[in-house]
Scaffold this motif. Structure first.
Motif, PDB file in Angstrom:
ATOM      1  N   GLU A  66      62.367  30.987  47.896  1.00 38.30           N
ATOM      2  CA  GLU A  66      62.368  32.083  47.260  1.00 38.30           C
ATOM      3  C   GLU A  66      61.020  32.440  46.583  1.00 38.30           C
ATOM      4  O   GLU A  66      60.423  33.392  47.102  1.00 38.30           O
ATOM      5  CB  GLU A  66      63.034  32.430  46.236  1.00 38.30           C
ATOM      6  N   VAL A  67      60.220  31.535  45.983  1.00 41.46           N
ATOM      7  CA  VAL A  67      58.768  31.639  45.351  1.00 41.46           C
ATOM      8  C   VAL A  67      57.968  31.587  46.502  1.00 41.46           C
ATOM      9  O   VAL A  67      57.004  32.452  46.506  1.00 41.46           O
ATOM     10  CB  VAL A  67      58.615  30.580  44.414  1.00 41.46           C
ATOM     11  N   ALA A  68      58.220  30.814  47.602  1.00 38.88           N
ATOM     12  CA  ALA A  68      57.039  30.861  48.541  1.00 38.88           C
ATOM     13  C   ALA A  68      57.055  32.044  49.579  1.00 38.88           C
ATOM     14  O   ALA A  68      56.077  32.209  50.261  1.00 38.88           O
ATOM     15  CB  ALA A  68      57.472  29.827  49.702  1.00 38.88           C
ATOM     16  N   ALA A  69      58.158  32.841  49.416  1.00 36.96           N
ATOM     17  CA  ALA A  69      58.084  34.171  50.106  1.00 36.96           C
ATOM     18  C   ALA A  69      57.331  35.330  49.665  1.00 36.96           C
ATOM     19  O   ALA A  69      57.127  36.155  50.255  1.00 36.96           O
ATOM     20  CB  ALA A  69      59.599  34.611  50.319  1.00 36.96           C
ATOM     21  N   SER A  70      56.799  35.106  48.289  1.00 35.36           N
ATOM     22  CA  SER A  70      56.265  35.889  47.368  1.00 35.36           C
ATOM     23  C   SER A  70      54.746  36.364  48.202  1.00 35.36           C
ATOM     24  O   SER A  70      54.072  35.317  48.479  1.00 35.36           O
ATOM     25  CB  SER A  70      56.039  35.573  46.119  1.00 35.36           C
ATOM     26  N   PRO A  71      54.577  37.487  48.544  1.00 33.04           N
ATOM     27  CA  PRO A  71      53.025  37.831  48.881  1.00 33.04           C
ATOM     28  C   PRO A  71      51.870  37.396  47.973  1.00 33.04           C
ATOM     29  O   PRO A  71      50.922  36.838  48.373  1.00 33.04           O
ATOM     30  CB  PRO A  71      53.037  39.227  49.224  1.00 33.04           C
ATOM     31  N   ALA A  72      52.190  37.418  46.610  1.00 32.89           N
ATOM     32  CA  ALA A  72      51.302  36.935  45.494  1.00 32.89           C
ATOM     33  C   ALA A  72      50.774  35.448  45.686  1.00 32.89           C
ATOM     34  O   ALA A  72      49.840  35.139  45.699  1.00 32.89           O
ATOM     35  CB  ALA A  72      51.879  37.286  44.215  1.00 32.89           C
ATOM     36  N   VAL A  73      52.139  34.764  46.155  1.00 36.41           N
ATOM     37  CA  VAL A  73      51.821  33.116  46.362  1.00 36.41           C
ATOM     38  C   VAL A  73      50.786  32.922  47.441  1.00 36.41           C
ATOM     39  O   VAL A  73      50.011  32.109  47.588  1.00 36.41           O
ATOM     40  CB  VAL A  73      53.112  32.205  46.378  1.00 36.41           C
ATOM     41  N   GLN A  74      51.238  33.615  48.418  1.00 34.77           N
ATOM     42  CA  GLN A  74      50.466  33.434  49.832  1.00 34.77           C
ATOM     43  C   GLN A  74      48.891  33.760  49.443  1.00 34.77           C
ATOM     44  O   GLN A  74      47.855  33.401  50.248  1.00 34.77           O
ATOM     45  CB  GLN A  74      51.075  34.373  50.889  1.00 34.77           C
TER      46      GLN A  74
END
Length: 559
Positions: A66-74
């Motif tokens: 769920e967190v990995a899918a965040s654009p901010a994380v990318q």
């Protein structure tokens, strides 16, 4: 006169010794039985807590995705932006870490019981880094494990690193030895504990504990009762012996009396007494537990006490499944098979005392005890099978309506006690009668079995999937709110849409379902929870079928 006084003194000394021995033995037996009962309870607590921890670890992978899918994380990983990564972790919580492509942590991390890592890729497929979600070793985790175990008031669950308690519910401090079971001194109080690795390939241990005071109190109470019983018995026997001796002294031996038949009769009485003791021991074993796994060590202990063995083992298919006493100290074992078949229930090995051997009476007694134990174990296994059949739906092998009703009432009481949410999902297969009418009941039964398999594949280990009746199913979700229940219903709906059957031609799924979702404490009782979910299911049917409806608002959304 002096001779009589000396005899009286010897009798008093022997009587006192008998009282002390009886008191000590009774206390030791009571303490052992109480320890076995505590160990059984702690093992159950440990098993439930470990399952809860495993479920939490499985959920960590979903959290990482769920967190990995965040654009901010990318973006943070693509730009190697530590400040942005720290902001994300501060927002997400201390169970998340962000790691760069070279394996260097950008933000987060900590002392975790376990973790799951999910890679993060850029638009061009290039690996940017990863997101790690873990289970922190803290009081919150300990409280959750204790709640799942349903601890009785005096018991505790602890997370142990090495020998140090890292977290516990209720809070405890101190060290627990690296053993599977034993005693520990924590803050000046003695505890009985059972421990196991928290997870496979993990140095962290889980321990279930209970204070020693109840065990010691049970032994003390039993010793007190045994003291007075033994004392009264010695006094009565002394008076009886004195009376018989006086009577025989006056009458003398009868002329021509043959003492050999009396000796043989005495031997027969002693043998019969040993048989009665064995019967009593088996009866106590059956009264102690109805769990075949817990019954085995009790039966072994009964065999030891009945035959005077140093120890006993039960071996099945070349593997030891139970042990009692001290077999290592004993001599060459005497084997008795439990059950009539070659493998049967196992081979009972009895080890005589050092330098001793079993006489014919002891061997016969062992055979008799093995036969009774076999009957007891086979009856308990049959009882377990019958009990399981009574709460299991024969076609789908899911829990049936009876099991559901009992568990629903129990989970509502538990949710009320711990202020936890509880959600119920009702599902009804749409137009199921048409499938039966067109393709036959055999195909209809296969559809029911396939939907049951869909339920099993999508619920957690401690959720309860149920065939409620006909084509209606239910899932009881402890510690889950309304949103979680709706999420499961939509996951089941999606799984049904992918279902295909060769018996039913066509590109579309052969069956859909309507779902009603309700939660406690919005519904204040078991009856209300069921009624709210049923009303939501009715609205889903009325609004076009193949829908999920929440009881709180009555709104629905088609897939």
């Amino acid at each position: 006169m002096r001779g009589r006084v000396a005899v009286a003194l010897w009798f008093v000394l022997l009587g006192a010794l008998a009282v002390l021995v009886a008191t000590w033995v009774a206390g030791s037996v009571a303490a052992r039985q109480e320890r076995e009962a505590v160990d059984t309870r702690l093992a159950a607590n440990l098993r439930t807590s470990r399952e809860e921890l495993a479920a939490a670890v499985s959920g960590a992978e979903g959290r990482a995705r769920e967190v990995a899918a965040s654009p901010a994380v990318q973006r943070a990983l693509a730009e190697d932006d530590r400040a942005a990564a720290r902001q994300i972790v501060a927002r997400e919580g201390d169970d998340v870490a962000i790691v760069g492509r070279d394996g260097t942590p950008l933000a987060g991390g900590g002392d975790w019981a376990a973790q799951r890592e999910v890679g993060v890729s850029g638009p061009d497929g290039q690996q940017l880094g990863s997101v790690v979600a873990g289970i922190p070793v803290d009081e919150e985790l300990a409280v959750g494990l204790g709640r799942a175990a349903g601890l009785v008031e005096e018991d505790a669950i602890a997370l142990v690193e090495g020998t140090d308690i890292a977290a516990a519910e209720p809070p405890l401090e101190g060290e627990i030895p690296e053993e599977e079971a034993g005693s520990a001194d924590l803050g000046g109080d003695g505890y009985r504990f059972v421990s196991t690795p928290a997870l496979d390939n993990s140095d962290l241990r889980l321990a279930a504990l209970s204070p020693n005071d109840p065990i010691e109190q049970a032994a003390a109470d039993t010793r007190k009762r045994a003291f007075f019983v033994a004392l009264a018995t010695v006094v009565v026997l002394g008076l009886l012996a004195w009376g018989i001796t006086a009577l025989l002294r006056r009458r003398g031996p009868a002329p021509g009396t043959d003492v050999e038949p009396r000796r043989r009769a005495g031997d027969e009485r002693e043998r019969g007494e040993r048989m009665r003791e064995a019967v009593a021991l088996v009866g106590e074993a059956l009264a102690a537990t109805h769990d075949p796994e817990a019954l085995l060590p009790v039966i072994l202990q009964s065999a030891i006490e009945a035959t005077g063995a140093a120890g006993a083992r039960l071996v099945s298919s070349g593997r030891e499944v139970a042990e009692a006493g001290d077999p290592e100290r004993g001599g060459s074992p005497f084997g008795v098979r439990l059950g009539e078949e070659e493998d049967g229930l196992g081979l009972l090995l009895l080890y005589p005392q050092p330098g001793d051997h079993f006489d014919e009476d002891a061997r016969e007694l062992a055979h008799w005890l093995a036969a009774q134990a076999s009957i007891a174990l086979e009856n308990e296994l049959l009882h377990r099978t019958v009990k399981r059949q009574a709460i299991t739906d024969e076609l789908t092998q899911l829990a049936n309506r009876r099991r559901f009703t009992e568990t629903l009432a129990l989970e509502v009481r538990r949710a009320e006690r711990f202020a936890d949410p509880l959600t119920l999902v009702l599902a009804d297969l749409d137009d199921f009668k048409a499938i039966n009418d067109r393709y036959g009941h055999g195909v209809g039964d296969e559809v029911l079995r396939l939907f049951a398999e869909v339920l099993r594949e999508n619920v957690r280990d401690f959720d309860l999937p149920v065939r409620y009746g006909g084509e209606e199913f239910a899932v009881l979700l402890p510690e889950t709110g309304l949103d979680g229940g709706e999420h499961l219903a939509r996951r089941l709906q999606a799984a049904l849409s992918r279902l295909r059957m060769p018996e039913i031609p066509g590109d579309r799924a052969p069956v859909t379902a309507s779902f009603g979702v309700a939660a406690y404490p919005a519904a204040g009782s078991a009856e209300e929870l069921l009624a709210h979910a049923d009303q939501a299911l009715y609205r889903a049917k009325a609004e076009g079928k193949n829908r999920v409806v929440r009881a709180e608002s009555g709104s629905s959304r088609p897939s």
